[in-house]
Design a protein around this motif. Structure first.
Motif, PDB file in Angstrom:
ATOM      1  N   THR A 191      -2.304 -10.348 -17.155  1.00  0.00           N
ATOM      2  CA  THR A 191      -1.409 -10.196 -18.295  1.00  0.00           C
ATOM      3  C   THR A 191      -2.080  -9.318 -19.354  1.00  0.00           C
ATOM      4  O   THR A 191      -3.305  -9.349 -19.510  1.00  0.00           O
ATOM      5  CB  THR A 191      -1.071 -11.554 -18.917  1.00  0.00           C
ATOM      6  OG1 THR A 191      -2.284 -12.178 -19.339  1.00  0.00           O
ATOM      7  CG2 THR A 191      -0.353 -12.453 -17.933  1.00  0.00           C
ATOM      8  N   GLU A 233      -1.882 -12.557 -23.356  1.00  0.00           N
ATOM      9  CA  GLU A 233      -0.554 -13.095 -23.092  1.00  0.00           C
ATOM     10  C   GLU A 233      -0.605 -14.136 -21.977  1.00  0.00           C
ATOM     11  O   GLU A 233      -1.431 -14.072 -21.078  1.00  0.00           O
ATOM     12  CB  GLU A 233       0.409 -11.975 -22.685  1.00  0.00           C
ATOM     13  CG  GLU A 233       0.861 -11.097 -23.833  1.00  0.00           C
ATOM     14  CD  GLU A 233       1.947 -10.126 -23.404  1.00  0.00           C
ATOM     15  OE1 GLU A 233       2.474 -10.268 -22.273  1.00  0.00           O
ATOM     16  OE2 GLU A 233       2.268  -9.229 -24.197  1.00  0.00           O
ATOM     17  N   ARG A 234       0.309 -15.072 -22.035  1.00  0.00           N
ATOM     18  CA  ARG A 234       0.467 -16.060 -20.982  1.00  0.00           C
ATOM     19  C   ARG A 234       1.318 -15.472 -19.861  1.00  0.00           C
ATOM     20  O   ARG A 234       2.144 -14.577 -20.081  1.00  0.00           O
ATOM     21  CB  ARG A 234       1.111 -17.322 -21.528  1.00  0.00           C
ATOM     22  CG  ARG A 234       0.417 -17.853 -22.772  1.00  0.00           C
ATOM     23  CD  ARG A 234       0.283 -19.342 -22.749  1.00  0.00           C
ATOM     24  NE  ARG A 234      -0.515 -19.813 -21.627  1.00  0.00           N
ATOM     25  CZ  ARG A 234      -0.691 -21.107 -21.353  1.00  0.00           C
ATOM     26  NH1 ARG A 234      -0.124 -22.026 -22.123  1.00  0.00           N
ATOM     27  NH2 ARG A 234      -1.427 -21.498 -20.338  1.00  0.00           N
ATOM     28  N   ILE A 235       1.135 -15.981 -18.650  1.00  0.00           N
ATOM     29  CA  ILE A 235       1.888 -15.470 -17.512  1.00  0.00           C
ATOM     30  C   ILE A 235       3.390 -15.613 -17.744  1.00  0.00           C
ATOM     31  O   ILE A 235       4.168 -14.704 -17.435  1.00  0.00           O
ATOM     32  CB  ILE A 235       1.459 -16.197 -16.226  1.00  0.00           C
ATOM     33  CG1 ILE A 235       0.037 -15.763 -15.830  1.00  0.00           C
ATOM     34  CG2 ILE A 235       2.430 -15.923 -15.084  1.00  0.00           C
ATOM     35  CD1 ILE A 235      -0.570 -16.555 -14.685  1.00  0.00           C
ATOM     36  N   ILE A 236       3.816 -16.733 -18.319  1.00  0.00           N
ATOM     37  CA  ILE A 236       5.251 -16.972 -18.484  1.00  0.00           C
ATOM     38  C   ILE A 236       5.894 -16.054 -19.507  1.00  0.00           C
ATOM     39  O   ILE A 236       7.119 -15.924 -19.535  1.00  0.00           O
ATOM     40  CB  ILE A 236       5.543 -18.441 -18.863  1.00  0.00           C
ATOM     41  CG1 ILE A 236       4.844 -18.821 -20.176  1.00  0.00           C
ATOM     42  CG2 ILE A 236       5.132 -19.376 -17.743  1.00  0.00           C
ATOM     43  CD1 ILE A 236       5.245 -20.200 -20.689  1.00  0.00           C
ATOM     44  N   GLN A 237       5.097 -15.379 -20.343  1.00  0.00           N
ATOM     45  CA  GLN A 237       5.678 -14.478 -21.332  1.00  0.00           C
ATOM     46  C   GLN A 237       5.476 -13.009 -20.997  1.00  0.00           C
ATOM     47  O   GLN A 237       6.063 -12.132 -21.638  1.00  0.00           O
ATOM     48  CB  GLN A 237       5.089 -14.757 -22.732  1.00  0.00           C
ATOM     49  CG  GLN A 237       3.663 -14.298 -22.911  1.00  0.00           C
ATOM     50  CD  GLN A 237       3.068 -14.645 -24.255  1.00  0.00           C
ATOM     51  OE1 GLN A 237       2.079 -15.336 -24.312  1.00  0.00           O
ATOM     52  NE2 GLN A 237       3.672 -14.194 -25.341  1.00  0.00           N
ATOM     53  N   GLN A 295       5.650  -9.306 -19.611  1.00  0.00           N
ATOM     54  CA  GLN A 295       6.668  -8.383 -19.121  1.00  0.00           C
ATOM     55  C   GLN A 295       6.066  -7.324 -18.205  1.00  0.00           C
ATOM     56  O   GLN A 295       6.781  -6.548 -17.579  1.00  0.00           O
ATOM     57  CB  GLN A 295       7.362  -7.696 -20.308  1.00  0.00           C
ATOM     58  CG  GLN A 295       8.033  -8.654 -21.270  1.00  0.00           C
ATOM     59  CD  GLN A 295       9.161  -9.429 -20.610  1.00  0.00           C
ATOM     60  OE1 GLN A 295      10.061  -8.835 -20.006  1.00  0.00           O
ATOM     61  NE2 GLN A 295       9.111 -10.754 -20.700  1.00  0.00           N
ATOM     62  N   GLU A 312      -4.743 -14.891 -16.218  1.00  0.00           N
ATOM     63  CA  GLU A 312      -4.325 -15.107 -17.606  1.00  0.00           C
ATOM     64  C   GLU A 312      -5.568 -15.395 -18.435  1.00  0.00           C
ATOM     65  O   GLU A 312      -6.198 -16.446 -18.278  1.00  0.00           O
ATOM     66  CB  GLU A 312      -3.349 -16.280 -17.656  1.00  0.00           C
ATOM     67  CG  GLU A 312      -2.894 -16.679 -19.039  1.00  0.00           C
ATOM     68  CD  GLU A 312      -2.038 -17.936 -18.991  1.00  0.00           C
ATOM     69  OE1 GLU A 312      -0.850 -17.818 -18.625  1.00  0.00           O
ATOM     70  OE2 GLU A 312      -2.555 -19.037 -19.297  1.00  0.00           O
ATOM     71  N   ASN A 360      -6.857 -18.920 -16.968  1.00  0.00           N
ATOM     72  CA  ASN A 360      -6.141 -19.544 -15.859  1.00  0.00           C
ATOM     73  C   ASN A 360      -5.877 -18.525 -14.755  1.00  0.00           C
ATOM     74  O   ASN A 360      -5.658 -17.342 -15.021  1.00  0.00           O
ATOM     75  CB  ASN A 360      -4.816 -20.131 -16.343  1.00  0.00           C
ATOM     76  CG  ASN A 360      -4.129 -20.962 -15.274  1.00  0.00           C
ATOM     77  OD1 ASN A 360      -4.777 -21.666 -14.502  1.00  0.00           O
ATOM     78  ND2 ASN A 360      -2.816 -20.878 -15.210  1.00  0.00           N
ATOM     79  N   VAL A 366      -3.599 -18.037 -11.044  1.00  0.00           N
ATOM     80  CA  VAL A 366      -2.571 -18.509 -10.114  1.00  0.00           C
ATOM     81  C   VAL A 366      -2.698 -17.682  -8.839  1.00  0.00           C
ATOM     82  O   VAL A 366      -2.630 -16.452  -8.881  1.00  0.00           O
ATOM     83  CB  VAL A 366      -1.157 -18.357 -10.704  1.00  0.00           C
ATOM     84  CG1 VAL A 366      -0.098 -18.754  -9.667  1.00  0.00           C
ATOM     85  CG2 VAL A 366      -1.007 -19.203 -11.959  1.00  0.00           C
ATOM     86  N   ASP A 401      -1.507 -16.309  -5.126  1.00  0.00           N
ATOM     87  CA  ASP A 401      -0.380 -16.028  -4.242  1.00  0.00           C
ATOM     88  C   ASP A 401      -0.975 -15.342  -3.013  1.00  0.00           C
ATOM     89  O   ASP A 401      -0.863 -14.137  -2.836  1.00  0.00           O
ATOM     90  CB  ASP A 401       0.634 -15.128  -4.942  1.00  0.00           C
ATOM     91  CG  ASP A 401       1.808 -14.752  -4.040  1.00  0.00           C
ATOM     92  OD1 ASP A 401       2.015 -15.441  -3.022  1.00  0.00           O
ATOM     93  OD2 ASP A 401       2.495 -13.756  -4.342  1.00  0.00           O
TER      94      ASP A 401
END
Length: 340
Positions: free
Chosen positions: A15, A19-23, A25, A91, A100, A102, A104
């Motif tokens: 990111t 920024e957080r992953i959920i926010q 773009q 993140e 953090n 994640v 995949d």
């Protein structure tokens, strides 16, 4: 002298800023992965190093291979095939919010590799050291067996095996890790373990989990390192980073190395951290570089830690620093503080 590094290369999507992953773009795309990071570091330091993995025959796989080649890593042993390159989302934390990751990486080309795809006599031709981390056997049962096959071949040929235990709780449990790593450790010549690695992978307690006072637990780390050599007599050297982590940006780093019954320690570095990722890989690469060049043991661990703390000042997975820069940091007097 040549090193073979064995593991999975990943696409890293970070990111922007904090920024957080959920926010987010958009994501910054680079490549990395523990064993690939070590290979690149060794190549940048002027060593001969080959990287073994499996990459898909698509633009992502080609991009990963090109990254390795750009920094001087031998990619002639890479396997090509499968459908996808593993990904990890990164993140960056801030202050009290932890960094953090994640993953995949399910069904990646490397995770689908079969044990019989590796021709170890050919792969190990002219290899002097074998390096992998505990991440590789955690990926699949075939890779667990492939690591054991490689280690057995190294034993037969007298090739030293270097393993960074590198426990990843998102990939397997301590029970799973201990079952596998206890078998692998019978072949390991040089063991690298930090923080919870001792207990999670070997069942040996060195660290109580309080990251703010890791350095203060030096005596328990020493006891754990001695226990490793008692349990696994083939292990001739154990090395570990000890840290006091006060926040994502602020921490103190030092290191221990046990060889021939003697502990070797470094000074402490007070760090302002730009990005706290892959510093353990930089440590492993620094250790290997010192071994390849017959550094005295004191210099060996000091060089490895200097390489590690320099990585904290570099974004991305790869430790893009030179031998001269590492030596400059290593030789810094006083409190061994880095310029901020």
């Amino acid at each position: 002298m040549k090193v073979l590094s064995f593991g999975e290369m990943l696409l890293r999507l970070k990111t922007p800023g904090n920024e957080r992953i959920i926010q987010a773009q958009a994501f910054e795309a680079t490549y990395g992965g523990a064993e690939a990071n070590v290979a690149v570091s060794l190549a940048l330091l002027g060593n001969e190093v080959s990287y073994l993995s499996k990459l898909p025959n698509n633009p992502l796989g080609q991009g990963a291979k090109s990254t390795l080649r750009k920094y001087g890593v031998d990619t002639s042993e890479l396997l090509i095939g499968g459908d996808r390159l593993g990904i990890y989302f990164f993140e960056k934390g801030a202050s009290v919010r932890s960094t953090n990751v994640v993953y995949d990486r399910a069904y990646s080309a490397f995770s689908q590799v079969e044990r019989n795809e590796f021709d170890w006599p050919t792969i190990f031709k002219d290899v002097d050291y074998f390096y992998f981390s505990g991440i590789t056997p955690a990926i699949s049962s075939d890779l667990e067996q492939a690591v054991l096959d490689a280690c057995e071949y190294c034993k037969q040929q007298g090739i030293p095996v270097v393993c960074d235990l590198n426990y990843r709780a998102k990939m397997w449990s301590p029970e799973q890790a201990q079952k596998v790593i206890s078998k692998i450790m019978n072949y390991v010549t040089i063991c690298i373990a930090h923080d919870e690695d001792f207990e999670a992978t070997l069942g040996i307690k060195a660290f109580d989990g309080d990251s703010s006072r890791g350095i203060e637990q030096k005596e328990s780390f020493k006891a754990a390192m001695k226990q490793v050599q008692t349990d696994y007599p083939n292990c001739k050297m154990v090395a570990s980073i000890l840290r006091n982590i006060y926040s994502v940006e602020s921490s103190q780093w030092t290191a221990l190395l046990l060889k021939d019954g003697t502990f070797h320690e470094t000074a402490a570095y007070d760090m302002h951290v730009m990005e706290g990722v892959a510093a353990g890989d930089a440590f492993g690469a620094g250790l290997l570089h010192g071994l390849l060049h017959d550094y005295p043991t004191d210099k060996l661990v000091k060089f490895a830690l200097a390489a590690s703390v320099l990585k904290l000042t570099v974004t991305g997975d790869l430790n893009l620093v030179s031998d001269a820069e590492i030596n400059q940091v290593m030789e810094t007097t006083g409190g061994s503080r880095l310029a901020r």
